[in-house]
Enzyme design. Structure first.
Site: not given
Ligand code: GLY
Length: 406
Positions: A121, A183
């Site tokens: 992330d 993601d």
């Molecule tokens: N990256 C986690 C989500 O999209 O909830």
């Protein structure tokens, strides 16, 4: 658990307006609204001892009126969105007080550039905050934080598989030896940026490899995506595609598809390889074909409780922003189709059905964070606000005859 959640949906009846968006979107009015809500949030964050810049607004549940904040730690993947909202608001308002607060909140994420990677992330965390900050101020200290963080993100790259390991913490408990989530496509932008701004050129190769392997392995024949790809670390081959936040392994989780649309648009921007432009359109078309009339998706396109399932305004905002960019890479006819779709999405999101208005200080209502965990259902979530204001600024630039990106 699934039965309880489905039951809740029926009781609550997440009934939204499903009409075709009507009226003309007034972008400046929508941005003025965002500026007003941003001020409300800043006021709400004030305490007797001032603002705690390590506490980031994260969500407001459907039955709440005030932000729930979370500490900016390495585990809090959303901590970069609020600083990002402030940078975008500053870009629009040129308000010096907002600039100062953007700097203050951004600074709370500096630690991420000098600790080992916790997970993938880092792009969300550092590029939404420091990335926008550098774009607007050219502060060299910001540039260094981004370059250092890009190097940290690269440590998660597995050359045998060819992708970044998204969640080291899930390797053992889930037996997901090398896992990559959709993601993760968003985090490639920071690698591309670093490679062309004085960082290691290898970062570009990592980003391209990740995009290629994901394109090959993490989509079904109809171009809908698996949330999670699990790979074998010895052969590098895909073991299985599964879900973590979607309804089921086989379904199209709206935000996962949104990350794919946004991600491949960025990969085309950075490589100019037409295969990514073609792919971005394919993953977009399957999404657009299945949208409800108001162009804001149900949280998962295959939730059997549709039309009583909740919407996900966050996916709607991510896609609107991505399509405004994608539209600029295509010939008039096709490009216009995507731009018109984005405007319809933003028109719906800017209506009373989706804006929080006076009821709470967030920009938008009706996002879904993690349905299988039963968390953040039909809530205001900070990343929905981030991509909403980003999309509005992109549209404003297009309307004023500038390039889509700031
Ligand atoms: N990256 C986690 C989500 O999209 O909830």
């Amino acid at each position: 658990m699934k039965k309880i959640v489905v039951g809740l949906a029926v009781v609550l009846g997440f009934c939204m307006c499903t009409h075709k968006p009507s009226g003309t979107l007034d972008v400046n009015k929508a941005l003025d609204y965002c500026a007003k809500q941003t001020q409300r949030t800043l006021t709400e964050l004030e305490t007797d001892s001032g603002i705690d810049y390590t506490m980031m607004p994260r969500n407001i549940m459907a039955d709440e009126q005030h932000w729930n904040c979370r500490k900016a730690t390495k585990e809090e993947w959303c901590a970069g969105f609020w600083p990002g909202v402030l940078w975008y608001d500053y870009e629009y308002t040129k308000d010096k007080q907002v600039l100062e607060e953007a700097e203050n909140f951004t600074h709370s994420l500096k630690f991420l550039s000098h600790i080992p990677a916790y997970d993938h992330d880092l792009g969300f965390l550092v590029f939404c905050s420091y990335g926008n900050g550098y774009r607007l101020t050219k502060n060299p200290a910001y540039k260094q934080v981004i370059l250092d963080t890009a190097d940290t993100l690269a440590t998660l790259f597995n050359p045998i598989v060819g992708t970044i390991l998204s969640w080291p913490r899930e390797v053992e408990p889930r037996n997901w030896p090398h896992n990559t989530i959709m993601d993760n496509m968003i985090n490639l932008e920071m690698l591309f940026w670093a490679a062309k701004n004085g960082g290691n050129p290898y970062l570009y190769d990592i980003a391209v490899s990740h995009a290629d392997k994901t394109m090959k392995s993490q989509f079904r024949p109809d171009y809908t995506s698996y949330h999670v790809a699990v790979y074998d670390t010895i052969t590098g081959n895909l073991i299985k595609g599964v879900t973590h936040q979607g309804y089921a392994d086989s379904t199209m989780w709206a935000r996962g598809q949104a990350w794919a649309i946004y991600g491949y648009t960025v990969v085309y921007r950075e490589t100019k390889d037409p295969k990514y432009l073609d792919f971005a359109q394919k993953v977009t078309d399957v999404y657009l074909d299945r949208l409800p009339e108001d162009k804001v998706p149900y949280w998962d396109f295959d939730d059997p409780s549709i039309p009583n399932a909740p919407r996900d305004a966050s996916a709607g905002a991510v896609v609107a922003s991505a399509l405004l960019e994608l539209s600029t890479y295509l010939p008039n006819g096709t490009g216009k189709r995507y731009k018109d779709a984005a405007i319809e999405m933003l028109t719906s999101l800017s209506s009373d059905s989706y804006q929080s208005g006076e009821s709470k200080p967030s920009f938008l209502l009706h996002s879904v964070g993690h349905w299988p965990n039963h968390s953040e259902i039909d809530a205001s979530i900070i990343y929905a606000d981030y991509y909403y204001i980003e999309a509005l600024l992109r549209l404003k630039r297009l309307q004023e005859g500038y390039g889509v990106l700031g």
